[in-house]
Design a protein around this motif. Sequence first.
Motif, PDB file in Angstrom:
ATOM      1  N   ASN A 116       0.823  -1.212   0.000  1.00  0.00           N
ATOM      2  CA  ASN A 116       0.000   0.000   0.000  1.00  0.00           C
ATOM      3  C   ASN A 116       0.858   1.263   0.000  1.00  0.00           C
ATOM      4  OD1 ASN A 116      -2.403  -1.378  -0.155  1.00  0.00           O
ATOM      5  ND2 ASN A 116      -2.776  -1.356   2.031  1.00  0.00           N
ATOM      6  N   LEU A 117       1.961   1.237   0.732  1.00  0.00           N
ATOM      7  CA  LEU A 117       2.893   2.372   0.691  1.00  0.00           C
ATOM      8  C   LEU A 117       3.496   2.527  -0.706  1.00  0.00           C
ATOM      9  CD1 LEU A 117       4.778   2.037   4.093  1.00  0.00           C
ATOM     10  CD2 LEU A 117       3.441   4.019   3.332  1.00  0.00           C
ATOM     11  N   ALA A 118       3.866   1.420  -1.314  1.00  0.00           N
ATOM     12  CA  ALA A 118       4.434   1.463  -2.668  1.00  0.00           C
ATOM     13  C   ALA A 118       3.426   2.042  -3.653  1.00  0.00           C
ATOM     14  CB  ALA A 118       4.866   0.063  -3.094  1.00  0.00           C
ATOM     15  N   TYR A 119       2.163   1.633  -3.540  1.00  0.00           N
ATOM     16  CA  TYR A 119       1.118   2.161  -4.429  1.00  0.00           C
ATOM     17  C   TYR A 119       0.931   3.662  -4.205  1.00  0.00           C
ATOM     18  CZ  TYR A 119      -3.296   2.770  -6.823  1.00  0.00           C
ATOM     19  OH  TYR A 119      -4.278   3.212  -7.667  1.00  0.00           O
ATOM     20  N   LEU A 120       0.903   4.076  -2.943  1.00  0.00           N
ATOM     21  CA  LEU A 120       0.744   5.494  -2.613  1.00  0.00           C
ATOM     22  C   LEU A 120       1.874   6.323  -3.222  1.00  0.00           C
ATOM     23  CD1 LEU A 120      -0.502   7.869  -0.955  1.00  0.00           C
ATOM     24  CD2 LEU A 120       0.887   7.085   0.965  1.00  0.00           C
ATOM     25  N   PHE A 121       3.120   5.882  -3.044  1.00  0.00           N
ATOM     26  CA  PHE A 121       4.256   6.630  -3.576  1.00  0.00           C
ATOM     27  C   PHE A 121       4.317   6.557  -5.103  1.00  0.00           C
ATOM     28  CE2 PHE A 121       5.704   6.372   0.833  1.00  0.00           C
ATOM     29  CZ  PHE A 121       6.058   7.700   1.030  1.00  0.00           C
ATOM     30  N   LEU A 122       3.868   5.451  -5.683  1.00  0.00           N
ATOM     31  CA  LEU A 122       3.796   5.360  -7.140  1.00  0.00           C
ATOM     32  C   LEU A 122       2.796   6.370  -7.694  1.00  0.00           C
ATOM     33  CD1 LEU A 122       4.533   4.022  -9.832  1.00  0.00           C
ATOM     34  CD2 LEU A 122       2.850   2.227  -9.306  1.00  0.00           C
ATOM     35  N   ALA A 123       1.645   6.479  -7.047  1.00  0.00           N
ATOM     36  CA  ALA A 123       0.643   7.463  -7.477  1.00  0.00           C
ATOM     37  C   ALA A 123       1.212   8.878  -7.382  1.00  0.00           C
ATOM     38  CB  ALA A 123      -0.627   7.332  -6.633  1.00  0.00           C
ATOM     39  N   LYS A 124       1.869   9.190  -6.273  1.00  0.00           N
ATOM     40  CA  LYS A 124       2.471  10.514  -6.105  1.00  0.00           C
ATOM     41  C   LYS A 124       3.567  10.751  -7.144  1.00  0.00           C
ATOM     42  CE  LYS A 124       1.411  11.248  -1.241  1.00  0.00           C
ATOM     43  NZ  LYS A 124       0.509  12.359  -1.474  1.00  0.00           N
ATOM     44  N   GLY A 125       4.341   9.712  -7.447  1.00  0.00           N
ATOM     45  CA  GLY A 125       5.384   9.833  -8.469  1.00  0.00           C
ATOM     46  C   GLY A 125       4.810  10.076  -9.855  1.00  0.00           C
ATOM     47  N   LEU A 126       3.715   9.399 -10.176  1.00  0.00           N
ATOM     48  CA  LEU A 126       3.062   9.611 -11.473  1.00  0.00           C
ATOM     49  C   LEU A 126       2.505  11.027 -11.581  1.00  0.00           C
ATOM     50  CD1 LEU A 126       1.319   6.167 -11.941  1.00  0.00           C
ATOM     51  CD2 LEU A 126       2.950   7.215 -13.534  1.00  0.00           C
ATOM     52  N   ILE A 127       1.940  11.521 -10.500  1.00  0.00           N
ATOM     53  CA  ILE A 127       1.418  12.899 -10.512  1.00  0.00           C
ATOM     54  C   ILE A 127       2.571  13.882 -10.704  1.00  0.00           C
ATOM     55  CG2 ILE A 127       0.354  14.685  -9.077  1.00  0.00           C
ATOM     56  CD1 ILE A 127      -1.398  12.372  -7.875  1.00  0.00           C
ATOM     57  N   LYS A 128       3.643  13.698  -9.958  1.00  0.00           N
ATOM     58  CA  LYS A 128       4.799  14.594 -10.074  1.00  0.00           C
ATOM     59  C   LYS A 128       5.416  14.508 -11.473  1.00  0.00           C
ATOM     60  CE  LYS A 128       9.255  15.673  -7.980  1.00  0.00           C
ATOM     61  NZ  LYS A 128      10.261  15.236  -7.003  1.00  0.00           N
ATOM     62  N   GLY A 129       5.563  13.296 -11.989  1.00  0.00           N
ATOM     63  CA  GLY A 129       6.180  13.106 -13.302  1.00  0.00           C
ATOM     64  C   GLY A 129       5.347  13.600 -14.462  1.00  0.00           C
ATOM     65  N   ASN A 130       4.033  13.660 -14.281  1.00  0.00           N
ATOM     66  CA  ASN A 130       3.146  14.124 -15.354  1.00  0.00           C
ATOM     67  C   ASN A 130       2.723  15.575 -15.179  1.00  0.00           C
ATOM     68  OD1 ASN A 130       2.074  11.763 -17.334  1.00  0.00           O
ATOM     69  ND2 ASN A 130       2.761  10.939 -15.382  1.00  0.00           N
ATOM     70  N   GLY A 131       3.053  16.168 -14.050  1.00  0.00           N
ATOM     71  CA  GLY A 131       2.787  17.584 -13.837  1.00  0.00           C
ATOM     72  C   GLY A 131       1.521  17.849 -13.051  1.00  0.00           C
ATOM     73  N   PRO A 132       1.491  19.012 -12.360  1.00  0.00           N
ATOM     74  CA  PRO A 132       0.359  19.340 -11.491  1.00  0.00           C
ATOM     75  C   PRO A 132      -0.948  19.622 -12.239  1.00  0.00           C
ATOM     76  CG  PRO A 132       1.885  21.180 -11.615  1.00  0.00           C
ATOM     77  CD  PRO A 132       2.535  20.034 -12.330  1.00  0.00           C
ATOM     78  N   HIS A 133      -0.859  19.876 -13.533  1.00  0.00           N
ATOM     79  CA  HIS A 133      -2.075  20.160 -14.308  1.00  0.00           C
ATOM     80  C   HIS A 133      -2.463  18.989 -15.212  1.00  0.00           C
ATOM     81  CE1 HIS A 133      -1.853  24.193 -12.774  1.00  0.00           C
ATOM     82  NE2 HIS A 133      -0.612  24.317 -13.234  1.00  0.00           N
ATOM     83  N   SER A 134      -1.785  17.866 -15.035  1.00  0.00           N
ATOM     84  CA  SER A 134      -2.054  16.684 -15.863  1.00  0.00           C
ATOM     85  C   SER A 134      -3.394  16.051 -15.482  1.00  0.00           C
ATOM     86  CB  SER A 134      -0.936  15.662 -15.692  1.00  0.00           C
ATOM     87  OG  SER A 134      -0.914  15.188 -14.355  1.00  0.00           O
ATOM     88  N   LEU A 135      -3.851  15.201 -16.368  1.00  0.00           N
ATOM     89  CA  LEU A 135      -5.104  14.483 -16.128  1.00  0.00           C
ATOM     90  C   LEU A 135      -5.006  13.624 -14.873  1.00  0.00           C
ATOM     91  CD1 LEU A 135      -7.943  13.694 -17.074  1.00  0.00           C
ATOM     92  CD2 LEU A 135      -6.871  11.928 -18.503  1.00  0.00           C
ATOM     93  N   ILE A 136      -3.886  12.956 -14.682  1.00  0.00           N
ATOM     94  CA  ILE A 136      -3.728  12.096 -13.498  1.00  0.00           C
ATOM     95  C   ILE A 136      -3.740  12.928 -12.222  1.00  0.00           C
ATOM     96  CG2 ILE A 136      -1.190  11.993 -13.577  1.00  0.00           C
ATOM     97  CD1 ILE A 136      -1.544   9.019 -12.657  1.00  0.00           C
ATOM     98  N   ALA A 137      -3.130  14.113 -12.264  1.00  0.00           N
ATOM     99  CA  ALA A 137      -3.140  14.991 -11.086  1.00  0.00           C
ATOM    100  C   ALA A 137      -4.557  15.454 -10.776  1.00  0.00           C
ATOM    101  CB  ALA A 137      -2.225  16.188 -11.311  1.00  0.00           C
ATOM    102  N   GLN A 138      -5.313  15.779 -11.803  1.00  0.00           N
ATOM    103  CA  GLN A 138      -6.691  16.236 -11.603  1.00  0.00           C
ATOM    104  C   GLN A 138      -7.576  15.123 -11.042  1.00  0.00           C
ATOM    105  OE1 GLN A 138      -8.081  17.660 -15.371  1.00  0.00           O
ATOM    106  NE2 GLN A 138      -6.410  19.141 -15.583  1.00  0.00           N
ATOM    107  N   ARG A 139      -7.421  13.924 -11.600  1.00  0.00           N
ATOM    108  CA  ARG A 139      -8.294  12.823 -11.209  1.00  0.00           C
ATOM    109  C   ARG A 139      -7.926  12.194  -9.867  1.00  0.00           C
ATOM    110  NH1 ARG A 139     -12.972  13.556 -13.663  1.00  0.00           N
ATOM    111  NH2 ARG A 139     -12.603  14.044 -15.827  1.00  0.00           N
ATOM    112  N   LEU A 140      -6.647  12.242  -9.504  1.00  0.00           N
ATOM    113  CA  LEU A 140      -6.234  11.624  -8.239  1.00  0.00           C
ATOM    114  C   LEU A 140      -6.065  12.639  -7.112  1.00  0.00           C
ATOM    115  CD1 LEU A 140      -3.726   8.839  -9.356  1.00  0.00           C
ATOM    116  CD2 LEU A 140      -6.185   8.669  -8.924  1.00  0.00           C
ATOM    117  N   LYS A 141      -6.330  13.891  -7.407  1.00  0.00           N
ATOM    118  CA  LYS A 141      -6.260  14.914  -6.365  1.00  0.00           C
ATOM    119  C   LYS A 141      -7.295  14.581  -5.289  1.00  0.00           C
ATOM    120  CE  LYS A 141      -8.111  18.879  -7.044  1.00  0.00           C
ATOM    121  NZ  LYS A 141      -8.494  20.162  -7.575  1.00  0.00           N
ATOM    122  N   ASP A 142      -6.937  14.756  -4.078  1.00  0.00           N
ATOM    123  CA  ASP A 142      -7.826  14.482  -2.943  1.00  0.00           C
ATOM    124  C   ASP A 142      -8.243  13.009  -2.853  1.00  0.00           C
ATOM    125  OD1 ASP A 142      -7.768  17.244  -2.384  1.00  0.00           O
ATOM    126  OD2 ASP A 142      -9.473  17.593  -3.721  1.00  0.00           O
TER     127      ASP A 142
END
Length: 193
Positions: A116-142
């Motif tokens: 679960n920690l690995a999944y959490l950090f992977l999600a955060k890494g994908l958001i960071k790697g794709n940018g704060p305005h990316s689709l993944i950042a928008q959909r996984l925010k909050d």
Amino acid sequence: MPKTRVEAFTDAVIAIVMTLMVLELHIPVTDGWDALLSQSHKLIIYLISFINLAIYWNNHHHMFQLAKTVNGSILWLNNWFIFAISLFPFATSWLSEFPTSQAPEMTYGTIVLFANLAYLFLAKGLIKGNGPHSLIAQRLKDNWKPIASVSLNVFALILGYFLAPIAVLIINILILIMWIVPEKKVEEHYQHT
């Protein structure tokens, strides 16, 4: 860097892990129903682990559909996730042999926490790697589920250590119920495309 190789590799590892788990189920020693029933706890623990892996795969798949790109950091975070997943056959097998014992319960719970920690950090890494305005950042925010899962995992380990080992498995089942329905914001995106 294209993401398809990461997705294919992760799919393959999860499929292998699921296969390894089922190979740990052995046929009953006699041909009677009572012999099958004596193995029921092993089947239940296998089912819990299988559902756990299926939920990881579903959510990993949805998350990577939202991502446009991956980088070296994301590759290593995904490898951490895969490593955590690869420990499930060991933990499932041990827990199925000793379902109420503290060491197998704590080991299983620790591996679930690690995943679960690995999944959490992977999600955060994908958001960071794709940018704060990316689709993944928008959909996984909050997205509260990964943090809630990790918190509940820690709570389960504390209860399992100090009160009753079976609490680890029970709380992990509650976490699974929470994740059965994929993230609604992600699902909404695919219903509108």
